[in-house]
Design an enzyme around this catalytic site. Structure first.
Site, PDB file in Angstrom:
ATOM      1  N   VAL A   1       8.573  -2.398  -4.888  1.00 21.82           N
ATOM      2  CA  VAL A   1       7.748  -0.857  -4.748  1.00 21.82           C
ATOM      3  C   VAL A   1       7.929  -0.136  -5.638  1.00 21.82           C
ATOM      4  O   VAL A   1       9.294   0.378  -6.021  1.00 21.82           O
ATOM      5  CB  VAL A   1       8.095  -0.322  -3.378  1.00 21.82           C
ATOM      6  CG1 VAL A   1       7.281   1.075  -3.188  1.00 21.82           C
ATOM      7  CG2 VAL A   1       7.721  -1.254  -2.076  1.00 21.82           C
TER       8      VAL A   1
ATOM      9  N   VAL B   1       6.523   3.417  -8.368  1.00 28.81           N
ATOM     10  CA  VAL B   1       5.344   4.488  -8.653  1.00 28.81           C
ATOM     11  C   VAL B   1       5.932   5.084 -10.100  1.00 28.81           C
ATOM     12  O   VAL B   1       6.850   5.259 -10.142  1.00 28.81           O
ATOM     13  CB  VAL B   1       5.452   5.473  -7.438  1.00 28.81           C
ATOM     14  CG1 VAL B   1       4.564   6.534  -7.808  1.00 28.81           C
ATOM     15  CG2 VAL B   1       5.185   4.841  -6.048  1.00 28.81           C
TER      16      VAL B   1
ATOM     17  N   LEU C   1       2.163   8.469  -2.806  1.00 30.73           N
ATOM     18  CA  LEU C   1       1.563   6.996  -3.116  1.00 30.73           C
ATOM     19  C   LEU C   1       2.720   5.683  -2.849  1.00 30.73           C
ATOM     20  O   LEU C   1       2.119   4.599  -2.315  1.00 30.73           O
ATOM     21  CB  LEU C   1       1.529   6.894  -4.769  1.00 30.73           C
ATOM     22  CG  LEU C   1       0.572   7.772  -5.305  1.00 30.73           C
ATOM     23  CD1 LEU C   1       0.416   7.822  -6.871  1.00 30.73           C
ATOM     24  CD2 LEU C   1      -0.800   7.305  -4.872  1.00 30.73           C
ATOM     25  N   GLY C   2       3.949   6.174  -2.807  1.00 26.01           N
ATOM     26  CA  GLY C   2       4.970   5.032  -2.224  1.00 26.01           C
ATOM     27  C   GLY C   2       4.301   4.800  -0.812  1.00 26.01           C
ATOM     28  O   GLY C   2       4.410   3.773  -0.348  1.00 26.01           O
TER      29      GLY C   2
ATOM     30  N   TYR D   1      12.501   5.217   3.244  1.00 26.07           N
ATOM     31  CA  TYR D   1      11.944   4.136   3.965  1.00 26.07           C
ATOM     32  C   TYR D   1      12.321   4.383   5.275  1.00 26.07           C
ATOM     33  O   TYR D   1      11.686   4.265   6.300  1.00 26.07           O
ATOM     34  CB  TYR D   1      12.760   2.852   3.664  1.00 26.07           C
ATOM     35  CG  TYR D   1      12.155   2.422   2.296  1.00 26.07           C
ATOM     36  CD1 TYR D   1      10.892   1.960   2.003  1.00 26.07           C
ATOM     37  CD2 TYR D   1      13.109   2.372   1.177  1.00 26.07           C
ATOM     38  CE1 TYR D   1      10.429   1.585   0.897  1.00 26.07           C
ATOM     39  CE2 TYR D   1      12.480   2.022   0.141  1.00 26.07           C
ATOM     40  CZ  TYR D   1      11.077   1.428  -0.147  1.00 26.07           C
ATOM     41  OH  TYR D   1      10.599   1.120  -1.557  1.00 26.07           O
TER      42      TYR D   1
END
Length: 137
Positions: A75, A77, A86-87, A118
């Protein structure tokens, strides 16, 4: 601003650029070439990309058996687009694919310092009784 989201693979040069500027390349312990990393992306179960016009600005991918296990990785950005959600959009796009397929067990690899991000999205650290482990050769 309206960005374009897609599950199509980014072009090699776009992926290589984002991988470099996002700092993800520095977090890799092994010395894989850009071509090898892109081949890994091409072998993914599912990818989710975000573009600003034709520029790749965010990306994430999953490895999965397509039934009950999925692993989110890579992942990233573009730093000039961070702090814009956006993440979170990448993670939600990947989780949406899991929900569509009925995949309930979703794991992820996170780079150092991103654990809190997260956790805000509902991920939990593995229980000490069932730790996640890695073998890096």
């Amino acid at each position: 601003m309206a960005y374009i989201t897609t599950n199509r693979l980014p072009e090699f040069h776009q992926f290589a650029y984002l991988h470099e500027v996002s700092g993800l390349k520095k977090s890799k312990k092994a010395s894989y070439t850009k071509e090898q990393l892109y081949e890994a992306v091409c072998n993914s179960f599912y990818t989710f990309s975000i573009y600003d016009d034709n520029q790749l600005i965010a990306f994430g991918r999953m490895i999965s058996d397509g039934i009950y296990q999925a692993l989110i990785c890579d992942v990233m950005v573009d730093p000039s687009y961070q702090k814009k959600g956006l993440g979170k959009q990448i993670i939600n796009g990947l989780i949406s694919k899991c929900n569509e397929r009925g995949i309930e067990s979703i794991q992820l690899f996170a780079v150092k310092g991103k654990g809190q991000f997260y956790k805000k999205l509902g991920f939990q650290e593995r229980d000490a009784e069932a730790p996640g482990m890695s073998l890096v050769q």
